[in-house]
Write an enzyme that holds these catalytic residues in place. Sequence first.
Site, short mmCIF file in Angstrom:
data_model
loop_
_atom_site.label_atom_id
_atom_site.label_comp_id
_atom_site.label_asym_id
_atom_site.label_seq_id
_atom_site.Cartn_x
_atom_site.Cartn_y
_atom_site.Cartn_z
N ARG A 1 17.49 2.14 20.41
CA ARG A 1 19.06 1.69 20.27
C ARG A 1 19.66 1.95 21.44
O ARG A 1 20.99 2.07 21.45
CB ARG A 1 19.38 2.38 19.02
N ASP B 1 13.22 3.07 15.51
CA ASP B 1 12.37 3.04 14.31
C ASP B 1 12.75 2.50 13.22
O ASP B 1 14.02 2.48 12.89
CB ASP B 1 12.15 4.52 14.03
N VAL C 1 20.08 11.40 5.45
CA VAL C 1 20.39 10.98 6.77
C VAL C 1 19.81 9.34 6.71
O VAL C 1 20.73 8.58 7.19
CB VAL C 1 19.96 11.56 7.91
N ASP D 1 14.64 14.11 11.86
CA ASP D 1 13.14 14.05 12.44
C ASP D 1 12.40 15.24 12.22
O ASP D 1 11.05 15.04 12.33
CB ASP D 1 13.73 13.75 13.94
N LYS E 1 13.72 13.69 24.93
CA LYS E 1 13.77 12.14 24.90
C LYS E 1 15.18 11.72 24.42
O LYS E 1 15.88 10.85 25.25
CB LYS E 1 12.99 11.62 23.74
N ASN E 2 16.00 12.29 23.53
CA ASN E 2 17.12 11.92 23.11
C ASN E 2 18.04 12.49 24.06
O ASN E 2 19.26 11.90 23.54
CB ASN E 2 17.42 12.47 21.50
#
Length: 445
Positions: free
Chosen positions: A95, A119, A339, A317, A24-25
């Site tokens: 984002r 999120d 983070v 994550d 996804k990222n």
Amino acid sequence: MAERSYVVRGGVPLHGTVRVSGGKNAATKLIVASLLSSESVHLSNVPRIGDVDMTLKMVESLGTSVTWSGEQSVHLLTKQVENAHVSETFSGRNRVPILLAGPLLARLGHAEIPLLGGDDVGKRPVDFHIAGYRALGADVRENGNILVFTLTQKTLHGAVITLPFPSVMATESLLIGSVFAEGTTVLKNAAVEPEILDLIDLLQKMGAIISHETDRTYIVEGIPYTAANGFPSLQGAEHAVISDRNEAVSFATAAIATKGSVFVEGAEQADLRTFLNALQKIGAGFEVRGNGIRFSHTGALKSLAFETGVHPGFMTDWQPPFTILLTQAEGTSVVHDTVHERRLDYAETLQQMGANIDLFPRCLGGRECRFRDRDFPHSAVVRGPTPLTAHDMEVPDLRAGFSYLVAALIAEGTSRVRGVEKIERGYENLVEKLRGLGADLTIEE
């Protein structure tokens, strides 16, 4: 549209094989990068998930032609960009819109970007992006909920930019934006995640010149301006999206937590070294094969103290599902997230399920932390093993949402997980994959 829920009966070990989807990222950033060319960009291994769908709709609104070929391949062609305004309808989901500043400046000299969503795990300011683009020579102003980027000269110009923190999104944004900057751009203290290197691989195929130094530094040699297409265009390219390491970790933790054994096809050892080290330390089993990794519960789990960090550290994550594992480990574990200041907000629901978790605003670890001496509950002490009982849960964010599913899978009784659309932003065919592993899961409208 009515909100859907997953109804999960716990206590069923997961067994079998699951294929991890494209990242996804990575995929969303590659889609944005395609705007730097007026030629066709062909992406394969693209996951059919909410965030990808939203990103494709966003570039389509700007003039990109999107054509799917098969289940996971998409052709992107942006002969012309029709406007510089990114609709506010895209600002609440993730984002990605901020990444459009660079392509829109290159093609139109102007960009209007809505404030960011994503999120709710703490503040994600765009200060790094704004400072970077100003260093590159753009004028950046706020107009209500819109960030307005404008070229002050014919093109952006190279600059030396040092990020205060190795932000993944800021690194990606400034790499994309500096491809056409006149001269050389040096980006220091940058993020080095695999998804960023995947972005650089595509940009290189398209004609960009980006060097990766050993000290978190990238050097971008700007592409000379040519007026042939009305803007400095890169060439088209073909590229396969890397596997989703977050999905691999998600299924790994689910397999181990349910006392099962799952082969995760497509899991890459090189991208998971830190996670695999943590599994070694707690006594979980894994076997690396040529086309993936098998993850298994091999006996009693041991406690662990760990801290999250930017790559190659333990990814933030990965923290929520791994913390679920630690509720089933013998002894006292310590978690320190450096983070995101609110990544541990999900712990309250786990407490209601029977987990013994205490949150602390102090830094319970030695890693340098931005949240030191600030009132954020970003550390946790987990005592286990504790049996979990079924509970009705509301998904707060993507990663916590999958962790709730893991908790439901190991809990005694039947749980309902509401707001699953947030989970489906990042997981392709999740219900089918879990059912294929033996999970007792149904959908309730």
